[in-house]
Design a protein around this motif. Structure first.
Motif, PDB file in Angstrom:
ATOM      1  N   GLN A  45       0.856  -1.187   0.000  1.00 25.36           N
ATOM      2  CA  GLN A  45       0.000   0.000   0.000  1.00 25.36           C
ATOM      3  C   GLN A  45       0.890   1.233   0.000  1.00 25.36           C
ATOM      4  N   ASP A 109      -4.378  -7.711   5.237  1.00 23.68           N
ATOM      5  CA  ASP A 109      -5.539  -6.866   4.939  1.00 23.68           C
ATOM      6  C   ASP A 109      -5.356  -5.416   5.370  1.00 23.68           C
ATOM      7  N   HIS A 111      -5.640  -1.637   5.322  1.00 21.99           N
ATOM      8  CA  HIS A 111      -6.604  -0.729   4.702  1.00 21.99           C
ATOM      9  C   HIS A 111      -6.433   0.647   5.331  1.00 21.99           C
ATOM     10  N   ALA A 113      -7.620   4.472   5.895  1.00 24.19           N
ATOM     11  CA  ALA A 113      -8.751   5.398   5.847  1.00 24.19           C
ATOM     12  C   ALA A 113      -8.250   6.730   5.295  1.00 24.19           C
ATOM     13  N   TYR A 119      -6.114   0.285   9.243  1.00 28.65           N
ATOM     14  CA  TYR A 119      -6.862  -0.846   9.797  1.00 28.65           C
ATOM     15  C   TYR A 119      -6.229  -2.117   9.247  1.00 28.65           C
ATOM     16  N   GLY A 160     -10.063  -9.906   5.361  1.00 28.44           N
ATOM     17  CA  GLY A 160     -10.635  -8.878   4.520  1.00 28.44           C
ATOM     18  C   GLY A 160     -11.247  -7.764   5.341  1.00 28.44           C
ATOM     19  N   LEU A 161     -11.024  -6.532   4.903  1.00 22.55           N
ATOM     20  CA  LEU A 161     -11.574  -5.356   5.566  1.00 22.55           C
ATOM     21  C   LEU A 161     -12.092  -4.375   4.533  1.00 22.55           C
ATOM     22  N   VAL A 162     -13.204  -3.755   4.804  1.00 17.57           N
ATOM     23  CA  VAL A 162     -13.685  -2.650   3.995  1.00 17.57           C
ATOM     24  C   VAL A 162     -14.285  -1.621   4.936  1.00 17.57           C
ATOM     25  N   LEU A 163     -14.241  -0.375   4.529  1.00 20.18           N
ATOM     26  CA  LEU A 163     -14.899   0.698   5.273  1.00 20.18           C
ATOM     27  C   LEU A 163     -15.984   1.257   4.363  1.00 20.18           C
ATOM     28  N   ASN A 164     -17.084   1.685   4.959  1.00 25.66           N
ATOM     29  CA  ASN A 164     -18.138   2.307   4.163  1.00 25.66           C
ATOM     30  C   ASN A 164     -17.704   3.721   3.769  1.00 25.66           C
ATOM     31  N   ASN A 165     -18.513   4.393   2.952  1.00 28.47           N
ATOM     32  CA  ASN A 165     -18.155   5.730   2.482  1.00 28.47           C
ATOM     33  C   ASN A 165     -17.946   6.727   3.611  1.00 28.47           C
ATOM     34  N   GLU A 167     -16.750   5.858   6.463  1.00 24.82           N
ATOM     35  CA  GLU A 167     -15.630   5.278   7.234  1.00 24.82           C
ATOM     36  C   GLU A 167     -15.956   5.166   8.708  1.00 24.82           C
TER      37      GLU A 167
END
Length: 168
Positions: A45, A109, A111, A113, A119, A160-165, A167
């Motif tokens: 990253q 994973d 990620h 922000a 994260y 796996g990690l994702v943040l919403n719009n 965050e």
């Protein structure tokens, strides 16, 4: 092995550097600092870190096959934590190799922000048989002020990690 390419001219890409370990099962012959990386499947990253000129590449360290594949598993001697890599030189620096005096199981994973918080999961060999996987947030990664926060501590094999719009 990790490679960096200069693609300033897309018709004439050039190798800038190649770093890593020639031996996939140990740290013999590794470039300086790369022995700790271990076998990693963490995606690099590239991010801009406050107060550091230029981008920094972050990677989660992998696992130590000599320790993690052993029966019973033993304490890992490599593949712990999060590494920062200088994209110009390939120099690697561990920025987080343990949490509160305990080694990580297997960081993955990563990620970032938009505010720069990192994260990540710490999965290792966890699963339903060992639901001790974790999810963390690292504030100010790579800076002296960095702070680690455990968000979830009892996850069977977080992956796996994702943040919403928003965050949140």
């Amino acid at each position: 092995l990790l490679y960096a390419f200069d693609v300033t001219d897309p018709n004439d890409p050039r190798v800038m550097w190649k770093r890593g370990c020639p031996n996939p099962t140990g740290s013999a012959g590794c470039e300086p600092g790369y022995g700790e990386l271990g076998q990693t499947w963490s995606l690099p990253q590239a991010v801009k870190v406050r107060d550091i000129p230029g981008p920094v590449i972050f990677m989660g360290a992998g696992y130590d096959p000599a320790a993690n594949d052993a029966l019973p598993a033993t304490a890992a001697g490599m593949g712990r934590g999060i590494m920062a890599i200088d994209p110009a030189s390939g120099a690697i620096t561990p920025i987080l190799v343990h949490k509160w005096s305990e080694s990580f199981k297997g960081v993955n994973d990563l990620h970032f922000a938009t505010n720069g918080d990192l994260y990540f999961t710490d999965q290792g060999q966890t699963g339903l048989h060992d639901p001790t996987g974790r999810v963390y947030r690292l504030r100010d990664p790579g800076l002296p002020s960095q702070r680690l926060q455990l968000l979830i501590g009892t996850v069977p094999s977080p992956n796996g990690l994702v943040l919403n719009n928003a965050e949140n």
